[in-house]
Scaffold this motif. Structure first.
Motif, PDB file in Angstrom:
ATOM      1  N   LEU A 100       0.840  -1.206   0.000  1.00  0.00           N
ATOM      2  CA  LEU A 100       0.000   0.000   0.000  1.00  0.00           C
ATOM      3  C   LEU A 100       0.877   1.259   0.000  1.00  0.00           C
ATOM      4  O   LEU A 100       0.638   2.193  -0.778  1.00  0.00           O
ATOM      5  N   ASP A 101       1.904   1.279   0.849  1.00  0.00           N
ATOM      6  CA  ASP A 101       2.787   2.452   0.909  1.00  0.00           C
ATOM      7  C   ASP A 101       3.490   2.657  -0.440  1.00  0.00           C
ATOM      8  O   ASP A 101       3.588   3.775  -0.938  1.00  0.00           O
ATOM      9  N   PHE A 102       3.944   1.565  -1.037  1.00  0.00           N
ATOM     10  CA  PHE A 102       4.633   1.657  -2.329  1.00  0.00           C
ATOM     11  C   PHE A 102       3.681   2.220  -3.398  1.00  0.00           C
ATOM     12  O   PHE A 102       4.055   3.082  -4.195  1.00  0.00           O
ATOM     13  N   CYS A 103       2.457   1.729  -3.402  1.00  0.00           N
ATOM     14  CA  CYS A 103       1.480   2.198  -4.398  1.00  0.00           C
ATOM     15  C   CYS A 103       1.153   3.672  -4.172  1.00  0.00           C
ATOM     16  O   CYS A 103       1.056   4.445  -5.125  1.00  0.00           O
ATOM     17  N   LYS A 104       1.026   4.064  -2.912  1.00  0.00           N
ATOM     18  CA  LYS A 104       0.743   5.488  -2.626  1.00  0.00           C
ATOM     19  C   LYS A 104       1.871   6.367  -3.161  1.00  0.00           C
ATOM     20  O   LYS A 104       1.621   7.393  -3.788  1.00  0.00           O
ATOM     21  N   GLN A 105       3.128   5.944  -2.904  1.00  0.00           N
ATOM     22  CA  GLN A 105       4.282   6.735  -3.374  1.00  0.00           C
ATOM     23  C   GLN A 105       4.268   6.884  -4.892  1.00  0.00           C
ATOM     24  O   GLN A 105       4.778   7.843  -5.442  1.00  0.00           O
ATOM     25  N   ASN A 106       3.684   5.914  -5.580  1.00  0.00           N
ATOM     26  CA  ASN A 106       3.707   5.912  -7.044  1.00  0.00           C
ATOM     27  C   ASN A 106       2.347   6.253  -7.659  1.00  0.00           C
ATOM     28  O   ASN A 106       2.122   5.983  -8.844  1.00  0.00           O
TER      29      ASN A 106
END
Ligand SMILES: NC(=O)c1ccc[n+]([C@@H]2O[C@H](COP(=O)([O-])OP(=O)(O)OC[C@H]3O[C@@H](n4cnc5c(N)ncnc54)[C@H](OP(=O)(O)O)[C@@H]3O)[C@@H](O)[C@H]2O)c1
Length: 270
Positions: free
Chosen positions: A170-176
């Motif tokens: 989730l954090d990775f997707c938010k960053q991208n």
């Protein structure tokens, strides 16, 4: 109450709640989809392998297409360029629509170059046969590989529920700037028996399904619960005019990762 929307990288806005349609087949399935639309759902999640494009297509007749959000998914054995174009045309024809709002690679397939598949999806977007490009069951490794192609990915649809809190993804997707759609948001039913969820439901006079959906929505996810009964359809729609307390959210967060339902094709081996 109108279902809120989230703006995607593609510029289009996806309703944050949709109807999952896996197993909604035949006339009974079509009745559930129709009932959902009558109740105010405007987002339907289907897939080539659910074998219900025709039923979904029949159910949306009479509703304003511009108000509807239709997501479908292409199966992993037809991800080559020409196969994918054919699959998209077949899906559009069965659904009886000119474009899909979102078209997802259902599962990654290491046998077929991701660049070839994403190039084909970009062509379909340029032809306005699909409005947003997405993927499903992609891990961080798959997403990084997809980024190398330069094709903008708007959505990653993955299993996500209170027994599978995928925080790192989730954090990775938010960053991208990729929105996660939570599939099996009720753990195909298992979540409804969870003790923490049940206690919060009782305390807040909500149902366990509503508590699980609210937890996901609060994290900025899109949710697509499948429901066939009118009572369930209505309950799942009533999640926008109340909030979970910070304490309750933390209690659900701390359940962590207990159970993954779908673990196919050696996909999550990283
Ligand atoms: N991309 C992928 O690989 C993938 C994989 C799996 C699923 N999906 C998508 O995600 C959707 C949802 O996942 P899912 O179908 O696995 O399961 P789910 O939505 O987690 O759970 C569905 C089950 O919960 C019940 N239910 C729904 N609302 C309820 C409520 N308010 N109270 C009590 N029970 C309730 C339903 O019963 P009734 O039907 O009796 O109402 C059904 O048995 C699928 O339909 C599909 O569109 C995608």
């Amino acid at each position: 109450m109108e279902i809120p929307r989230i703006k995607l990288k593609s510029g289009n806005s996806i309703p944050v709640l949709g109807l999952g349609t896996w197993q909604l087949t035949g006339s009974k399935g079509a009745d559930s989809v129709r009932k959902a639309l009558e109740l105010g759902y405007n987002h339907i999640d289907t897939a080539e392998v659910y074998d219900n494009h025709r039923e979904v297509g029949r159910s949306i007749v009479g509703f304003d297409r511009s108000e509807l959000w239709i997501t479908s998914k292409v199966w992993r054995d037809v991800l080559r360029h020409d196969d994918l174009h054919k699959a998209c045309d077949k899906a559009l024809s069965a659904l009886g629509i000119d474009y899909m709002d979102l078209y997802l690679i259902h599962w990654p397939n290491p046998e077929i170059a991701m660049a070839e598949t994403l190039k084909a999806l970009k062509e379909l977007q340029d032809m306005d046969k699909i409005r947003s490009i997405g993927v499903s069951n992609f891990t961080i490794r798959h997403l990084k590989e997809a980024f190398e192609t330069g094709v903008p990915i708007s959505v990653n649809q993955v299993e996500f529920h209170p027994h599978l809190y995928q925080k790192e993804l989730l954090d990775f997707c938010k960053q991208n700037n990729i929105i996660i759609t939570a599939y099996s948001p009720l753990g195909t039913g298992a979540i409804l028996k969870d003790e923490t969820i049940a206690q919060i439901a009782e305390k807040t006079s909500r149902t366990p399904a509503q508590v699980a959906l609210k937890w996901l929505l609060g994290k900025g996810l899109v949710v697509i619960p499948k429901a066939s009964s009118e009572e369930h359809l209505k309950q799942n729609l009533s999640v926008f005019d109340w909030e979970l307390s910070g304490q309750d959210i933390k209690a659900i967060d701390s359940i962590g990762v207990k159970h993954r339902i779908y673990d196919e094709f050696d996909n999550f081996d990283e």
